[in-house]
Design an enzyme around this catalytic site. Structure first.
Site, PDB file in Angstrom:
ATOM      1  N   ASP A 110      -6.071  30.390 -94.114  1.00  0.00           N
ATOM      2  CA  ASP A 110      -5.861  29.818 -95.448  1.00  0.00           C
ATOM      3  C   ASP A 110      -7.128  29.830 -96.292  1.00  0.00           C
ATOM      4  O   ASP A 110      -8.258  29.852 -95.767  1.00  0.00           O
ATOM      5  CB  ASP A 110      -5.383  28.369 -95.333  1.00  0.00           C
ATOM      6  CG  ASP A 110      -3.920  28.275 -94.933  1.00  0.00           C
ATOM      7  OD1 ASP A 110      -3.330  29.329 -94.611  1.00  0.00           O
ATOM      8  OD2 ASP A 110      -3.387  27.154 -94.932  1.00  0.00           O
ATOM      9  N   HIS A 262      -8.709  28.873 -90.894  1.00  0.00           N
ATOM     10  CA  HIS A 262      -9.248  29.038 -92.249  1.00  0.00           C
ATOM     11  C   HIS A 262     -10.351  30.093 -92.243  1.00  0.00           C
ATOM     12  O   HIS A 262     -11.178  30.124 -91.325  1.00  0.00           O
ATOM     13  CB  HIS A 262      -9.828  27.719 -92.782  1.00  0.00           C
ATOM     14  CG  HIS A 262      -8.805  26.619 -92.890  1.00  0.00           C
ATOM     15  ND1 HIS A 262      -8.422  25.859 -91.795  1.00  0.00           N
ATOM     16  CD2 HIS A 262      -8.082  26.171 -93.951  1.00  0.00           C
ATOM     17  CE1 HIS A 262      -7.512  24.975 -92.178  1.00  0.00           C
ATOM     18  NE2 HIS A 262      -7.287  25.143 -93.476  1.00  0.00           N
TER      19      HIS A 262
END
Length: 744
Positions: A110, A262
């Site tokens: 992300d 992430h």
């Protein structure tokens, strides 16, 4: 590079002297032209601001919403969603969810792409022949399109993660549509693709869906997107250590999973190290690392974009890239201007103090013997009927013996006749057809009787001691020219007060500084004196530029003469009283200064006095009078940006800090010149308004110079209201002065 025209007046014969009369200017036409000549500089400034706005937009400084809603009830969320898998499909009214099959893992990353960590993640995945899904934000995809291209090229899938990363449960449907469309636009421009995958910011497991997020998920589905959450969270954002990230990311009992990681938002070195161990370890256990659609044996979520949509995306990415590059340049520019501004302030304060100590010390003398012999004062005049009487009467009050020569440069308003009718001793009028100020001064020089020549403008008045103080430095045989202290006489208006601050703070502190450095760039046309032999050696006044005073000063430096400043030789001049007149004057000054710098550019590579001036004086003039003012608007552009988009408090504090430094410099300059401090009340307003006009004027001058444009000289309208303290009172008032009929 630059064209030249007459600075003193239109280069045509005066009416009534056997030539065609110059037509009267159309004042309304001038008013109509003013916005047009402002158009290009203003367009450039607006473009700079637009680039900053775009940059702020893609850096989530504009329209960003960092609110995160706390958990709510789950009454409205279907049980099959709460108990279902991480892939939620609400398209076309469906309410279903899917899970990843056993021994299949979908790594998801992300908040990227990140220029530092995303390439490292991609390198690790490529090394282990693994695929993943990258949920990118529009802001990052717009800034780093090459990384999105690489993701697609290496077989990964890309999903939307909104443009600005807001919590969508706070947003309206219109804002949600905007976040999605802008995110897609970034993908289209970056890689030429669209995606049907979406992950909401701040999402978690499916069982965390609540009554606030579920309506958003339903609406997202109605727009054609599949919502992808996760069922295995590595919590790598907490940086718990590589071993802990691997433990949290590993599913139990060989089950399939969507793993949340992430590749942006901070230091992700633990994430990179973790996947470099995690992927091969689980591959050895029989796991496959695939895209989401690969894991679900479904059609790819990515579709190519062509036609108008593709070009819209490319245009968007191009503009974002341009804004990044322009902003980088602007940041460098603001750093340069900061250094220049503080360097100039420091030099002015230190060197002006040194100059004041030198000339004010007890027993200071310019040379062994004072100058007592008569001097010639040249007064070039073109249509100065309203001012010339004041000028001549102020000279008649001089405490030093003088010869006054008024050179009428083809005036059409009876200027010469006014002087002749005064019937004053030692005053001569020399008439010539209009040829410009340099020609008028050279004509006066040819008629002068003395070896020291004082020059002044026809709208200026001297104090009784001005000439005496102005010529004393010539007792030093090395001095070739002397600059006096020009002051604004009509300082009662707001524009006049701003120019008064500029004259005292800028011009006179500058002249003190340049005097100490030995590179005075300009003898002001309003009050200056020259050694006749020095003028003759450099060929007299030149009409090569619109700034003949700067031109002649630079020529004298190159010839080895010393040029100094004397603060006690005060002259009072009438400053422009309207914005249009001020524009015309400063435009001509700026353009003329550029012409003079260009004309004397060879001094940079020459030897002797010329080379010393070229390698010291010319760069300083170019830096402080041309380059620094050109970059100075960046201060105000960034100020406006910072006030509106933040950090507001720090921006305002920084601006007031710079203003405080300017106030200190201005107060010191006013103290040196023994001026009242009350005029400094308008200094903050001057910095906000007056300075902007000066920026645009200089920018327009640059444009004119670089394009080879031709600048017309425009005569400023004078009122004749300025008198010097202690001068002989003039014999008429401004109102009665208009009653004298002009004589052609």
């Amino acid at each position: 590079m630059m064209s030249r025209t007459s600075r003193h007046g239109p280069a045509s014969s005066a009416p009534g002297r056997g030539s065609r009369a110059t037509p009267k200017p159309d004042r309304n036409a001038r008013r109509r032209r003013l916005p047009m000549r402002l158009l290009l500089p203003i367009t450039i400034l607006v473009a700079m601001m637009a680039m900053l706005m775009l940059r702020g937009y893609v850096h989530s400084e504009i329209l960003a919403d960092h609110r995160v809603r706390p958990e709510a009830a789950t009454d409205k969320v279907p049980e099959k969603i709460l108990d279902g898998g991480p892939v939620i499909d609400t398209r076309s009214g469906r309410t279903s969810s899917l899970s990843v099959p056993d021994h299949r893992l979908v790594l998801t990353f992300d908040d990227g792409p990140d220029p530092v960590w995303t390439p490292k993640v991609l390198d690790v995945l490529k090394a282990h022949h693994a695929h993943a899904v990258f949920f990118v934000t529009g802001t990052m995809a717009s800034r780093y399109p090459e990384l999105v291209q690489r993701m697609v090229r290496e077989g990964h899938e890309v999903g939307l993660h909104t443009f600005n990363h807001p919590d969508l449960s706070y947003q309206s449907k219109k804002r949600i549509d905007w976040e999605l469309s802008q995110n897609q636009l970034a993908l289209e421009g970056a890689a030429g693709i669209r995606t049907s995958l979406f992950r909401p910011p701040y999402s978690s497991f499916a069982d965390a869906m609540d009554d606030k997020s579920w309506p958003v998920t339903q609406y997202i589905g109605s727009r054609g997107y599949i919502t992808v959450v996760n069922n295995t969270d590595s919590e790598d954002w907490q940086k718990p250590g590589v071993d802990e990230i691997i433990r949290r990311a590993t599913p139990k009992g060989g089950k399939g999973a969507i793993v949340l990681m992430h590749d942006s938002g901070g230091d992700r070195h633990q994430t990179v190290q973790a996947i470099d161990r995690f992927v091969p370890e689980l591959q050895e256990q029989g796991y496959e690392f695939e895209n989401l659609t690969e894991a679900l044996d479904a059609k790819s979520a990515l579709t190519p974009v062509t036609g108008v949509d593709l070009w819209k995306g490319k245009a968007w990415v191009f503009l974002v890239q341009a804004s990044e590059k322009v902003t980088d340049v602007l940041v460098v520019g603001i750093a340069i201007i900061g250094v220049l501004v503080f360097a100039r302030f420091g030099l002015m304060l230190l060197l002006s103090a040194a100059h004041a100590r030198r000339v004010r010390r007890k027993g200071f003398r310019w040379g062994p013997t004072p100058i007592t012999e008569p001097v010639t004062v040249l007064v070039p005049a073109y249509n100065e009927a309203k001012c010339i009487e004041n000028t001549v009467h102020s000279l008649m009050a001089s405490e030093h013996p003088i010869e006054i020569i008024v050179i009428d440069d083809g005036s059409s308003d009876g200027t010469a006749r006014i002087v002749e009718d005064l019937l004053l001793p030692n005053v001569r009028v020399v008439r010539q057809l209009n040829a410009g100020k340099p020609a008028a001064l050279n004509r006066g020089l040819a008629n002068a009787s003395h070896d020291i020549i004082v020059m002044m403008d026809g709208d200026t008045v001297f104090e009784p001691e001005t000439v005496r103080e102005l010529v004393q430095p010539f007792s030093d045989p090395k001095v070739g020219a002397v600059a006096g202290n020009a002051k604004v006489g009509n300082r009662d208006s707001l524009i006049g007060a701003w120019q008064h601050i500029e004259y005292v703070m800028g011009f006179n502190l500058d002249r003190r500084m340049y005097d100490i450095l030995g590179c005075m760039p300009t003898i002001p046309g309003a009050v200056g004196a020259f050694r006749r032999s020095a003028l003759e050696r450099v060929g007299g006044m030149s009409d090569d530029t619109l700034a003949e005073d700067t031109d002649i000063t630079m020529a004298l430096h190159r010839d080895g003469w010393r040029v100094v400043y004397t603060e006690k030789a005060r002259a009072w001049t009438e400053a422009p009283e309207s914005v249009q007149q001020l524009w015309s004057q400063r435009y001509r000054w700026s353009y003329g200064t550029m012409q003079a710098i260009w004309k004397h550019r060879r001094s940079v590579v020459e030897r002797g006095p010329s080379g010393r001036f070229g390698r010291v004086g010319l760069p300083l003039v170019a830096l402080f009078m041309v380059l620094a003012p050109l970059l100075a608007p960046l201060i105000d552009v960034f100020l406006l940006y910072g006030v509106v988009f933040g950090p507001t408090q720090k921006t305002i504090i920084a601006w007031f800090g710079v203003l405080a430094i300017q106030v200190v410099c201005a107060a010191y300059a006013f103290r040196l010149d023994k001026e009242r401090m009350t005029h400094l009340i308008s200094l903050p307003l001057q910095q906000i308004l007056y300075r902007q006009l000066m920026y645009v004027v200089l920018l327009q001058s640059w444009i004119t110079a670089l394009t080879g444009g031709r600048l017309r000289w425009q005569k400023l309208r004078r009122t004749g209201v300025v008198e010097a303290p202690g001068s002989v009172p003039r014999q008429r008032t401004p109102e009665s002065g208009n009653e004298r009929r002009p004589v052609g």
